[in-house]
Design an enzyme around this catalytic site. Structure first.
Site, short mmCIF file in Angstrom:
data_model
loop_
_atom_site.label_atom_id
_atom_site.label_comp_id
_atom_site.label_asym_id
_atom_site.label_seq_id
_atom_site.Cartn_x
_atom_site.Cartn_y
_atom_site.Cartn_z
CE LYS A 267 -0.88 4.49 0.17
NZ LYS A 267 -1.23 3.21 -0.42
CG ASP B 29 15.47 25.38 -1.63
OD1 ASP B 29 16.41 25.60 -0.85
OD2 ASP B 29 15.62 25.24 -2.86
CG PHE C 10 29.35 21.80 -2.50
CD1 PHE C 10 30.13 21.77 -1.36
CD2 PHE C 10 29.82 21.17 -3.65
CE1 PHE C 10 31.34 21.11 -1.33
CE2 PHE C 10 31.04 20.50 -3.65
CZ PHE C 10 31.80 20.47 -2.49
CG ASN D 265 17.65 16.42 -3.60
OD1 ASN D 265 18.67 15.76 -3.69
ND2 ASN D 265 17.35 17.16 -2.54
N PRO E 291 14.66 25.85 7.06
CG PRO E 291 15.54 24.89 8.99
CD PRO E 291 14.38 24.81 8.05
CE LYS F 277 22.55 28.97 -4.98
NZ LYS F 277 22.26 27.65 -5.54
N1 CTP Z 1 21.71 24.81 1.79
C1 CTP Z 1 21.41 24.66 3.13
N2 CTP Z 1 20.12 24.70 3.57
C2 CTP Z 1 19.11 24.92 2.70
C3 CTP Z 1 19.39 25.07 1.31
C4 CTP Z 1 20.69 25.00 0.90
O1 CTP Z 1 22.34 24.45 3.93
N3 CTP Z 1 17.87 24.96 3.17
C5 CTP Z 1 23.12 24.80 1.36
C6 CTP Z 1 23.53 23.62 0.53
O2 CTP Z 1 24.01 22.55 1.34
C7 CTP Z 1 24.64 24.22 -0.32
C8 CTP Z 1 24.21 25.66 -0.51
O3 CTP Z 1 23.32 25.93 0.56
O4 CTP Z 1 25.88 24.25 0.37
C9 CTP Z 1 23.54 25.97 -1.81
O5 CTP Z 1 22.47 25.08 -2.05
P1 CTP Z 1 21.59 25.23 -3.36
O6 CTP Z 1 20.52 24.21 -3.36
O7 CTP Z 1 22.51 25.33 -4.55
O8 CTP Z 1 21.01 26.71 -3.15
P2 CTP Z 1 19.68 27.26 -2.60
O9 CTP Z 1 19.99 28.13 -1.43
O10 CTP Z 1 18.72 26.17 -2.37
O11 CTP Z 1 19.23 28.20 -3.78
P3 CTP Z 1 18.47 27.84 -5.17
O12 CTP Z 1 17.72 26.56 -4.90
O13 CTP Z 1 17.60 28.99 -5.39
O14 CTP Z 1 19.52 27.69 -6.20
#
Ligand code: CTP
Length: 404
Positions: free
Chosen positions: A291, A281, A327, A212, A309, A341
């Site tokens: 490849k 995620d 965050f 990302n 996780p 959240k």
């Molecule tokens: N985070 C994490 N592990 C994951 C996903 C997220 O530790 N697998 C943490 C990020 O580092 C951040 C927070 O969770 O501190 C929120 O991340 P964000 O991407 O905004 O939220 P998601 O849980 O992924 O939810 P969504 O994508 O549905 O907004």
């Protein structure tokens, strides 16, 4: 770069003889750019490596080299030059000068200034590895530390003499960071901070993957600010093109699973966990070992995903979690999603980016979500914001005696 700590500070920058004098030109520029005034004082030997004219042009002030310089009205350069100083910084500090300092000698202007000072003294050693390892040098450095003198570095690596080892001077930027760090308020003194930063990279095959747009800037700025606030900092970083902040322990990972494992290995030692990383995620169920080839007669590839996780939620769910901060990266309706959240991940504090996603940008504006409500912090560059966030986190920490 951290600037607030140095704005308005007056520093005496003492240069002694060594090839690392070239780094001081850049250091002077960084210090003056941060708003510090820099009074350069050079030993006779330092003038053999770089001229006082160069240092005068960069510092914007006359350079002093002799105890007998008649430009100081009362002829007491050794007292007057450091009178308003926030610190004397000796960079580069030669083997000889460290020995002089350890013995309280005062046989030239710079040595006399150090003995007569009424302010902190920081030394930045620079020498060949054998000179650094020499028992006499090590004895002198131990004596300087015992006398309350800050020793910054040295660094390790290739040296001007062609050898490799400990002794070379910190780079100008790292020296600058170390000086800024010295002046920062020690709000997290004695605390251990674990952070995640940057994106993760989830492979599809050996050459492709899903990632990302996170640059890691906010996480690295927070790591730097926590280190400057006196914390011991462990930064678990996804793939980013950023230098490790001075004094921070960095562990590089690629995937969300690796980031999770690295965090779980170290979290028991942490007083504070800050999840800044933009963690993927999902990952591909079975990444191809080879490849994936394209061919006219072959169907387009399809991938099935499994969930990664949730690192933040796993930390928050520990029986004795550190103070856990999340965050939130949202592309809209932050007020709704932020608090939702925070509750879902069971963290006491969640920091949400206000406005459009700020991946890679230098400025940011955030809202703090916590049980008592939401607080907005003013828009600022990421380093200033990081300092403000560290101050906010420090305010919310449980009493040291109660923590873990
Ligand atoms: N985070 C994490 N592990 C994951 C996903 C997220 O530790 N697998 C943490 C990020 O580092 C951040 C927070 O969770 O501190 C929120 O991340 P964000 O991407 O905004 O939220 P998601 O849980 O992924 O939810 P969504 O994508 O549905 O907004």
């Amino acid at each position: 770069m951290a600037t607030a700590e140095l704005a308005g500070k007056h520093l005496v920058l003492g240069m002694t003889g060594g090839i690392a004098c070239y780094k001081i030109a850049e250091l002077t520029r960084l210090l003056t750019k941060a708003g510090a005034t820099v009074q350069v004082v050079m030993t006779e030997a330092a003038t053999q490596f770089i001229t006082p004219v160069t240092m005068q042009a960069l510092s914007g002030r006359p350079v002093y080299t002799s105890q007998w310089d008649a430009r100081i009205a009362n002829n007491m350069a050794h007292i007057d030059l450091s009178r308003e100083a926030g610190a004397i910084v000796i960079a580069p500090a030669s083997t000889d000068f460290l020995a002089k300092l350890a013995h309280g000698m005062a046989d030239d202007l710079l040595a006399t200034l150090c003995v007569a000072r009424d302010c902190p003294l920081l030394v930045v050693p620079a020498m060949n590895r054998q000179m650094w390892q020499n028992p006499a040098t090590q004895r002198n450095v131990a004596q300087l530390r015992a006398d309350g003198i800050e020793v910054l570095g040295p660094d390790s690596g290739p040296q001007a003499c062609g050898e490799i080892g400990d002794g070379r001077m910190l780079e100008a930027a790292a020296t600058y960071e170390a000086i800024a760090s010295f002046f920062a308020p020690k709000l997290l003194s004695g605390r251990r901070v674990l952070l995640t930063a940057g994106p993760t990279f989830e492979p599809l095959d050996p050459v492709r993957g899903i990632t990302n747009r996170s640059s890691g800037k906010m996480g690295f700025a927070l790591a730097r600010a926590a280190q400057q606030a006196g914390a011991e900092v462990h930064l678990v970083a996804g793939p980013v093109a950023l230098d490790t902040p001075w004094g921070v322990f960095r562990e590089d990972v690629q995937t969300a699973q690796q980031m999770h494992d690295a965090v779980m290995r170290s979290v028991a030692d942490a007083d504070i966990f800050i999840g800044v990383a933009a963690v993927a995620d999902w990952r591909v169920d079975h990444a191809s070992e080879h490849k994936i080839k394209k061919a006219a007669d072959r169907a387009l590839p399809t991938f099935s995903f499994v969930e990664n996780p949730d690192i933040l939620a796993s930390v928050a769910a520990l029986p004795h979690p550190p103070f856990t901060v999340g965050f939130a990266a949202e592309s809209g309706e932050l007020e709704v999603h932020g608090e939702e959240k925070r509750i879902r991940k069971k963290v006491p504090l969640l920091i949400g980016n206000l406005g459009p996603l700020t991946f890679g940008m230098d400025d940011n504006e955030v809202v703090l979500f916590e049980a008592g409500g939401a607080t907005r912090l003013p828009r600022a560059d990421k380093q200033t914001l990081a300092r403000a966030l560290i101050a906010e986190i420090a305010k919310r920490l449980p009493d040291t005696s109660l923590i873990r």
